[in-house]
Write a protein that holds these residues in place. Structure first.
Motif, PDB file in Angstrom:
ATOM      1  N   SER A  24      10.646  -0.829   2.068  1.00 30.58           N
ATOM      2  CA  SER A  24       9.775  -1.596   2.934  1.00 30.58           C
ATOM      3  C   SER A  24      10.489  -1.709   4.282  1.00 30.58           C
ATOM      4  O   SER A  24       9.710  -1.860   5.365  1.00 30.58           O
ATOM      5  CB  SER A  24       9.690  -3.040   2.400  1.00 30.58           C
ATOM      6  OG  SER A  24       9.127  -3.137   1.103  1.00 30.58           O
TER       7      SER A  24
ATOM      8  N   ASP B  25       3.305 -12.960   1.179  1.00 34.38           N
ATOM      9  CA  ASP B  25       2.116 -13.837   1.822  1.00 34.38           C
ATOM     10  C   ASP B  25       2.048 -14.891   1.104  1.00 34.38           C
ATOM     11  O   ASP B  25       2.603 -15.366   0.142  1.00 34.38           O
ATOM     12  CB  ASP B  25       0.819 -12.749   1.736  1.00 34.38           C
ATOM     13  CG  ASP B  25       0.442 -12.466   0.193  1.00 34.38           C
ATOM     14  OD1 ASP B  25       0.722 -13.349  -0.646  1.00 34.38           O
ATOM     15  OD2 ASP B  25      -0.247 -11.473   0.001  1.00 34.38           O
TER      16      ASP B  25
ATOM     17  N   TYR C  92       2.007  -3.484   0.726  1.00 36.34           N
ATOM     18  CA  TYR C  92       1.600  -4.010  -0.457  1.00 36.34           C
ATOM     19  C   TYR C  92       2.037  -3.153  -1.634  1.00 36.34           C
ATOM     20  O   TYR C  92       2.163  -3.494  -2.814  1.00 36.34           O
ATOM     21  CB  TYR C  92       0.334  -4.509  -0.299  1.00 36.34           C
ATOM     22  CG  TYR C  92      -0.013  -6.023   0.298  1.00 36.34           C
ATOM     23  CD1 TYR C  92       0.104  -7.052  -0.405  1.00 36.34           C
ATOM     24  CD2 TYR C  92       0.111  -6.113   1.672  1.00 36.34           C
ATOM     25  CE1 TYR C  92      -0.007  -8.346   0.179  1.00 36.34           C
ATOM     26  CE2 TYR C  92      -0.136  -7.454   2.331  1.00 36.34           C
ATOM     27  CZ  TYR C  92      -0.044  -8.552   1.375  1.00 36.34           C
ATOM     28  OH  TYR C  92      -0.085  -9.425   2.224  1.00 36.34           O
ATOM     29  N   GLN C  93       1.938  -1.674  -1.017  1.00 39.02           N
ATOM     30  CA  GLN C  93       1.864  -0.869  -2.343  1.00 39.02           C
ATOM     31  C   GLN C  93       3.270  -0.828  -2.798  1.00 39.02           C
ATOM     32  O   GLN C  93       3.542  -0.678  -4.140  1.00 39.02           O
ATOM     33  CB  GLN C  93       1.275   0.497  -1.762  1.00 39.02           C
ATOM     34  CG  GLN C  93       0.063   0.687  -1.534  1.00 39.02           C
ATOM     35  CD  GLN C  93      -0.481   1.971  -0.929  1.00 39.02           C
ATOM     36  OE1 GLN C  93       0.524   2.807  -0.272  1.00 39.02           O
ATOM     37  NE2 GLN C  93      -1.561   2.426  -0.696  1.00 39.02           N
TER      38      GLN C  93
ATOM     39  N   ARG D 280      -0.850  -1.925   4.366  1.00 35.20           N
ATOM     40  CA  ARG D 280      -1.267  -1.555   3.270  1.00 35.20           C
ATOM     41  C   ARG D 280       0.024  -1.040   2.184  1.00 35.20           C
ATOM     42  O   ARG D 280       0.114  -1.330   1.061  1.00 35.20           O
ATOM     43  CB  ARG D 280      -2.610  -0.799   3.126  1.00 35.20           C
ATOM     44  CG  ARG D 280      -3.080  -0.467   1.428  1.00 35.20           C
ATOM     45  CD  ARG D 280      -4.286   0.500   1.737  1.00 35.20           C
ATOM     46  NE  ARG D 280      -5.397   0.079   2.640  1.00 35.20           N
ATOM     47  CZ  ARG D 280      -5.652   0.917   3.362  1.00 35.20           C
ATOM     48  NH1 ARG D 280      -5.475   1.820   3.823  1.00 35.20           N
ATOM     49  NH2 ARG D 280      -6.822   0.153   4.352  1.00 35.20           N
TER      50      ARG D 280
ATOM     51  N   ALA E  32      -0.605 -11.311   4.908  1.00 37.22           N
ATOM     52  CA  ALA E  32      -2.016 -11.430   4.833  1.00 37.22           C
ATOM     53  C   ALA E  32      -2.659 -11.974   6.086  1.00 37.22           C
ATOM     54  O   ALA E  32      -3.686 -11.301   6.476  1.00 37.22           O
ATOM     55  CB  ALA E  32      -2.479 -12.124   3.657  1.00 37.22           C
TER      56      ALA E  32
ATOM     57  N   GLU F 107       5.137  -3.700  -3.149  1.00 36.66           N
ATOM     58  CA  GLU F 107       5.190  -4.544  -3.921  1.00 36.66           C
ATOM     59  C   GLU F 107       4.369  -4.191  -5.378  1.00 36.66           C
ATOM     60  O   GLU F 107       4.945  -4.831  -6.450  1.00 36.66           O
ATOM     61  CB  GLU F 107       4.531  -5.779  -3.228  1.00 36.66           C
ATOM     62  CG  GLU F 107       5.072  -6.202  -1.925  1.00 36.66           C
ATOM     63  CD  GLU F 107       6.519  -6.757  -2.243  1.00 36.66           C
ATOM     64  OE1 GLU F 107       6.759  -7.864  -3.017  1.00 36.66           O
ATOM     65  OE2 GLU F 107       7.278  -6.015  -1.491  1.00 36.66           O
ATOM     66  N   LYS F 108       3.537  -3.657  -5.386  1.00 39.24           N
ATOM     67  CA  LYS F 108       2.797  -3.314  -6.435  1.00 39.24           C
ATOM     68  C   LYS F 108       3.775  -2.433  -7.362  1.00 39.24           C
ATOM     69  O   LYS F 108       3.538  -2.803  -8.549  1.00 39.24           O
ATOM     70  CB  LYS F 108       1.427  -2.727  -6.141  1.00 39.24           C
ATOM     71  CG  LYS F 108       0.674  -2.250  -7.505  1.00 39.24           C
ATOM     72  CD  LYS F 108      -0.657  -1.830  -7.093  1.00 39.24           C
ATOM     73  CE  LYS F 108      -1.572  -1.736  -8.432  1.00 39.24           C
ATOM     74  NZ  LYS F 108      -2.992  -0.866  -7.861  1.00 39.24           N
TER      75      LYS F 108
END
Length: 377
Positions: free
Chosen positions: A246, A296, A214-215, A211, A186, A217-218
């Protein structure tokens, strides 16, 4: 007091009821309510006093501050138990922010782990980190061998990984204590947002790539929820996705940074942003080695957010030790929030146990309270 009916001779004097403030004017329930408003609802004492006085209270600002101090002293051992439990986790978040006060420029530190947080007031830099971890002892900085478990095994902390921002003392202490250093994506993303908004193509590309991290991770979190994976199984699924998805994205980010860096002047914001990512690359990708590590440091940022927003109200405090007992009180209420414990009910239960003579403070923390509730049939 009980006396004989004819002579009024005193026959018995009842002991004072146990209370946070012995023989005090204000009941425990009133103190709990005042502390809840201060540290959960973030109501300044001046506004709280106006509300209380409208209800008929004769509290003064000095009395209210004294109640907060006495409350911190009473529940201080529970806050120390929270501290011990946080530092006993395998991984912790750490963050800090300046807190200018009447007695000088201080720093408030937040340590987060296992759905609990503890705060403390001190200075800045490695000296304060060494003090918290006990590394300022004579043998704290001794050289470590490969078989040595590290100083944490004997100095009261057990974590092997920590996540923090790019503040250099974290690097120094991590090297001294053999702690695996993680940096926050972050923070890395934050430095390229403004150039991307201004139309810089390299910054725009980096924002998209981050981004995508993070997708991943989601998607991992959604998969674990869908398949009802918990604990080690969830960590294994998250690590599998990080290794497969990743790592290629991260390789692309590093290549893009290396290719673009020479094109920017050293004084430009983009040069600094790219250098931040490349200089901290090992710490930025360390989270992919395990499934239980975060991407993060947002959890620590969130626990400090109320203090950062409200600190202008605390430039001048009623006493020089006010920051210390404020840190204790924030420790209690923020740990309740992280553990999803209702603070008023928890405090009533904890205070009753302390009044009854119970001194098992480790069993009174919000994490212990949650574990007991989960074990009930």
């Amino acid at each position: 007091r009980w006396g004989l009916p004819e002579t009024r001779e005193v026959a018995y004097v009842a002991p004072p009821a146990p209370a946070i403030v012995p023989k005090g004017k204000y009941a425990d329930s009133a103190i709990i309510e005042a502390m809840y408003r201060k540290y959960v609802m973030l109501t300044p004492f001046t506004r709280m006093l106006a509300d209380f006085r409208a209800m008929g209270s004769d509290l003064s600002d000095a009395q209210l501050s004294d109640l907060a101090r006495r409350f911190a002293a009473f529940v201080g051992p529970v806050a120390e138990a929270i501290r011990a439990q946080v530092l006993a986790r395998a991984f912790v978040h750490v963050d800090e922010t300046p807190l200018p006060t009447l007695d000088g420029r201080r720093t408030i530190w937040a340590w987060v782990g296992g759905n609990q947080a503890f705060f403390h007031i001190g200075g800045r830099g490695g000296r304060e980190l060494r003090r918290v971890l006990g590394l300022d002892q004579d043998d704290g900085g001794a050289d470590l061998t490969e078989d040595d478990p590290g100083p944490g095994a004997t100095l009261g902390w057990a974590f092997s990984h920590w996540m923090a921002d790019g503040y250099r003392p974290y690097d120094t202490i991590a090297a001294e204590a053999r702690i695996v250093r993680l940096c926050c994506w972050a923070h890395a993303r934050r430095d390229v947002i403004a150039p991307a908004d201004a139309g810089d193509p390299v910054a725009t590309d980096l924002v998209v790539r981050i981004r995508t991290l993070y997708q991943v991770e989601k998607a991992a979190g959604l998969a674990c929820s869908r398949d009802r994976l918990h604990g080690a199984l969830a960590d294994a699924e998250r690590m599998r996705r990080r290794q497969a998805e990743s790592l290629p994205i991260l390789a692309g980010i590093r290549a893009a940074c290396l290719e673009a860096l020479p094109r920017y002047d050293q004084s430009s914001g983009m040069h600094k942003a790219l250098s931040y990512i490349l200089d901290r690359w090992a710490a930025l990708i360390a989270y992919t080695a395990r499934g239980d590590l975060p991407i993060d440091n947002n959890q620590a940022e969130r626990v400090l957010r109320p203090i950062v927003i409200g600190r202008k109200n605390w430039y001048f405090v009623g006493s020089e030790d006010a920051t210390a007992w404020a840190a204790t009180n924030f420790t209690l209420f923020e740990s309740c929030r992280l553990a999803r414990v209702e603070p008023r009910a928890w405090l009533r239960a904890v205070i009753a146990r302390i009044h009854a003579g119970d001194r098992d403070y480790a069993d009174m923390t919000p994490a212990a309270y949650t574990a007991k509730a989960a074990a009930l049939p």
